[in-house]
Design a protein around this motif. Structure first.
Motif, PDB file in Angstrom:
ATOM      1  N   VAL A 104       0.846  -1.205   0.000  1.00 41.59           N
ATOM      2  CA  VAL A 104       0.000   0.000   0.000  1.00 41.59           C
ATOM      3  C   VAL A 104       0.877   1.250   0.000  1.00 41.59           C
ATOM      4  CG1 VAL A 104      -1.590   1.353   1.406  1.00 41.59           C
ATOM      5  CG2 VAL A 104      -2.011  -1.071   1.045  1.00 41.59           C
ATOM      6  N   HIS A 105       1.967   1.226   0.763  1.00 43.35           N
ATOM      7  CA  HIS A 105       2.885   2.371   0.772  1.00 43.35           C
ATOM      8  C   HIS A 105       3.477   2.604  -0.615  1.00 43.35           C
ATOM      9  CE1 HIS A 105       5.750   5.261   2.341  1.00 43.35           C
ATOM     10  NE2 HIS A 105       6.731   4.580   1.788  1.00 43.35           N
ATOM     11  N   LYS A 106       3.840   1.515  -1.289  1.00 46.08           N
ATOM     12  CA  LYS A 106       4.359   1.650  -2.646  1.00 46.08           C
ATOM     13  C   LYS A 106       3.310   2.251  -3.573  1.00 46.08           C
ATOM     14  CE  LYS A 106       6.922  -1.226  -4.717  1.00 46.08           C
ATOM     15  NZ  LYS A 106       7.426  -2.444  -5.387  1.00 46.08           N
ATOM     16  N   VAL A 107       2.082   1.766  -3.466  1.00 47.57           N
ATOM     17  CA  VAL A 107       1.013   2.291  -4.320  1.00 47.57           C
ATOM     18  C   VAL A 107       0.799   3.775  -4.043  1.00 47.57           C
ATOM     19  CG1 VAL A 107      -1.466   2.182  -4.772  1.00 47.57           C
ATOM     20  CG2 VAL A 107      -0.148   0.074  -4.600  1.00 47.57           C
ATOM     21  N   GLN A 108       0.867   4.180  -2.773  1.00 44.38           N
ATOM     22  CA  GLN A 108       0.712   5.602  -2.437  1.00 44.38           C
ATOM     23  C   GLN A 108       1.831   6.433  -3.050  1.00 44.38           C
ATOM     24  OE1 GLN A 108       0.560   5.423   1.832  1.00 44.38           O
ATOM     25  NE2 GLN A 108      -1.680   5.301   1.896  1.00 44.38           N
ATOM     26  N   ASP A 109       3.065   5.891  -3.002  1.00 41.25           N
ATOM     27  CA  ASP A 109       4.186   6.607  -3.626  1.00 41.25           C
ATOM     28  C   ASP A 109       3.972   6.750  -5.129  1.00 41.25           C
ATOM     29  OD1 ASP A 109       5.417   6.876  -1.212  1.00 41.25           O
ATOM     30  OD2 ASP A 109       6.749   5.157  -1.465  1.00 41.25           O
ATOM     31  N   TYR A 110       3.538   5.660  -5.772  1.00 39.23           N
ATOM     32  CA  TYR A 110       3.275   5.717  -7.211  1.00 39.23           C
ATOM     33  C   TYR A 110       2.186   6.738  -7.517  1.00 39.23           C
ATOM     34  CZ  TYR A 110       5.919   1.331  -7.667  1.00 39.23           C
ATOM     35  OH  TYR A 110       6.887   0.378  -7.640  1.00 39.23           O
ATOM     36  N   PHE A 111       1.154   6.741  -6.689  1.00 34.70           N
ATOM     37  CA  PHE A 111       0.033   7.651  -6.940  1.00 34.70           C
ATOM     38  C   PHE A 111       0.464   9.103  -6.762  1.00 34.70           C
ATOM     39  CE2 PHE A 111      -3.755   9.976  -5.511  1.00 34.70           C
ATOM     40  CZ  PHE A 111      -4.583   9.741  -6.593  1.00 34.70           C
ATOM     41  N   THR A 112       1.248   9.361  -5.688  1.00 35.45           N
ATOM     42  CA  THR A 112       1.729  10.733  -5.471  1.00 35.45           C
ATOM     43  C   THR A 112       2.576  11.201  -6.640  1.00 35.45           C
ATOM     44  OG1 THR A 112       1.731  10.373  -3.076  1.00 35.45           O
ATOM     45  CG2 THR A 112       3.054  12.199  -3.913  1.00 35.45           C
ATOM     46  N   SER A 113       3.473  10.339  -7.105  1.00 33.11           N
ATOM     47  CA  SER A 113       4.313  10.688  -8.257  1.00 33.11           C
ATOM     48  C   SER A 113       3.463  10.921  -9.500  1.00 33.11           C
ATOM     49  CB  SER A 113       5.329   9.563  -8.511  1.00 33.11           C
ATOM     50  OG  SER A 113       6.088   9.826  -9.656  1.00 33.11           O
ATOM     51  N   THR A 156       1.677   0.644 -10.511  1.00 36.20           N
ATOM     52  CA  THR A 156       0.555   0.537  -9.580  1.00 36.20           C
ATOM     53  C   THR A 156      -0.201  -0.766  -9.784  1.00 36.20           C
ATOM     54  OG1 THR A 156       0.318   2.954  -9.545  1.00 36.20           O
ATOM     55  CG2 THR A 156      -1.565   1.652  -8.791  1.00 36.20           C
ATOM     56  N   SER A 189       1.811  -3.606  -8.421  1.00 34.97           N
ATOM     57  CA  SER A 189       1.711  -3.680  -6.960  1.00 34.97           C
ATOM     58  C   SER A 189       0.339  -4.190  -6.526  1.00 34.97           C
ATOM     59  CB  SER A 189       1.961  -2.292  -6.353  1.00 34.97           C
ATOM     60  OG  SER A 189       3.278  -1.850  -6.629  1.00 34.97           O
TER      61      SER A 189
END
Length: 498
Positions: A34-43, A178, A181
């Motif tokens: 989930v943290h990875k997905v949040q990073d991808y989404f923010t980027s 995303t 992940s």
């Protein structure tokens, strides 16, 4: 041989520890993914904002150039409004772009050149406008014809295009990452569920010798686990679809409400120009107004002012209609559904009777098949759906042949009922099959009254009922609307609340 109390306690502790380890593994892996997905989404959001800022700047420069050319060609001050508005917006768009690309060194390095090109373009446009204002149209035309402005715009398109192209690539990579992940998260859930099921199975084997109630509980857990993945997939699909619809709706509403505002702004400028002519006549000092002032004031009072007021009134009326349409769909979406038994055959026959005189005008017929079932759903929503489909069939019938409408259904088991509403009207082009369900969008020749909300309303109603609607159609051959409807809405509501 019955299991001893000590063996039961040891087995329970071992299984409990195994379950805790599996659960911690699932939670830890899920949090990491989930943290990875949040990073991808923010980027993704940051890249999209940078791309949007680049596109907005280029679009504003095009608007600026369009206003300048209109003013140079016609010399009409009415074109100065869009030109001046775009001129003011350039600085804002340029500042926004600089802010959004600050976090991307590969984009930020283009900013000095972009700012230099924008300044050069503004100078070139200002020179031509000044030439017209100073009564030198030949000089202005010569400046427009030379390649200086085109070369600058080509360079700006190239630089801004590099940003948007790279941003598109980054967004595509972000979506891919995303999805990857999300797939990993799904597999983690599946593997974790299998591990937990195994632990539960062992516990059930141990506890089954002590109580029959545990056996019943085990069967319920197995049944829930068997349907869990499907329910998760369905909820995920619904969320994705809802997000896409929100984005489309936001774009459509923004676009369609902006058009009347642009008209109002333009004709407000025309009102202001006309008012100046009237003021020159009415507010003249001691000397009598000239004949040209009188003619200009009369023309403004008899032609320009009524025309501008009429267009402003028309635009505000259109905005009011669009807003009322949005409120209608919003109210229907918030309305509490009244679940009851609904005989679809009787409902379709009642709808056919209501439009019987209109169908009869073309010697047409409505055929309601006996296969239409009885469902547990919201009667008012279904009446609105059938009413809209009947109205569409009548509105878009072929004038050279009798109208024929047929309604049939088939049972697809657990997937519910499929109802087909078919007419032999003028049909819908393949590229418009999805467009017709969008709010304020219509297809084909616009020779019938309407705002483009009927089918959007129908799809909203069907999805509120736990179903959906799609279309099959060919131009000139007729149209079939395919409605998917669950047999019992109350079960769908309970499932969504679970």
């Amino acid at each position: 041989m019955p299991i001893s109390n000590s063996a039961f306690v040891r087995s329970t502790i071992v299984l409990l520890i195994a379950g805790i380890i599996a659960l911690l593994g699932i939670v830890g892996t899920s949090l990491w993914l989930v943290h990875k997905v949040q990073d991808y989404f923010t980027s993704y959001i940051e890249v999209r904002e940078a791309r949007s800022a680049a596109s907005d700047l280029l679009s504003t420069l095009k608007d600026l150039e369009t206003g300048q050319r209109g003013f140079v060609i016609t010399g009409d001050q009415a074109f100065r409004g869009p030109y001046d508005a775009a001129l003011k917006a350039v600085a804002e768009r340029q500042a926004v772009l600089a802010e959004k690309v600050a976090g991307f060194p590969e984009y930020a390095r283009h900013m000095p050149e972009i700012e230099k090109l924008v300044a050069a373009k503004l100078d070139e446009l200002a020179d031509t406008v000044a030439a017209i204002e100073q009564g030198r149209p030949a000089d202005a035309a010569a400046q427009v014809k030379n390649d200086r402005g085109r070369v600058i715009m080509d360079q700006l398109r190239a630089r801004l295009g590099e940003i948007t192209a790279d941003a598109d690539r980054r967004m595509e990579e972000g979506v891919t990452d995303t999805l990857r992940s999300a797939g990993a998260l799904q597999w983690t859930t599946v593997i974790g569920a299998i591990a937990i099921i195994a632990v539960l199975g062992g516990a059930i084997v141990v506890i089954a010798q002590y109580t029959r109630d545990i056996i019943v509980a085990r069967r319920e857990v197995e049944m829930l686990n068997a349907t869990l993945e499907k329910r998760v997939d369905e909820r995920t699909e619904e969320l994705i679809r809802a997000n896409q619809e929100v984005q489309r709706f936001a774009y459509i509403v923004t676009h369609d409400l902006r058009a009347p505002l642009v008209n109002i702004m333009g004709f407000t400028s025309e009102l202001q120009a006309s008012l100046a002519s009237i003021q020159a006549y009415v507010l003249a000092d001691d000397k009598a107004p000239s004949e040209s002032d009188i003619l200009e004031a009369r023309r403004a009072a008899s032609e320009d002012l009524p025309e501008a007021i009429g267009f402003i009134r028309s635009s505000t009326k259109k905005m009011d209609g669009l807003i009322n349409a949005i409120l209608k769909i919003s109210r229907d979406g918030r309305r509490e559904l009244k679940v009851e038994r609904v005989d679809l055959k009787a409902l379709a026959e009642a709808g056919a009777a209501a439009v019987g005189h209109q169908v009869g005008e073309s010697d047409g017929i409505v055929v309601v098949d006996d296969t239409l079932p009885t469902v547990v759903s919201d009667r008012l929503s279904l009446e609105q759906v059938f009413g809209n489909l009947f109205d569409n069939a009548i509105k878009y019938r072929m004038p050279d042949r009798p109208l024929r409408i047929s309604i049939s259904a088939r049972n697809t088991g657990r997937a519910g009922f499929v109802i087909e509403f078919t007419d032999n009207g003028r049909g819908i082009a393949a590229e418009d099959h999805e467009r017709v369900f969008e709010l304020f969008r219509r297809s084909g020749a616009q020779d019938r009254p309407g705002e483009g909300i009927g089918l959007a309303h129908v799809r909203s109603l069907m999805r509120n009922l736990g179903g959906d609607i799609v279309v099959r159609s060919e131009l000139g051959q007729g149209t079939t609307f395919v409605l998917r409807l669950p047999p019992d809405l109350s079960k769908v509501v309970r499932s969504m609340q679970a």
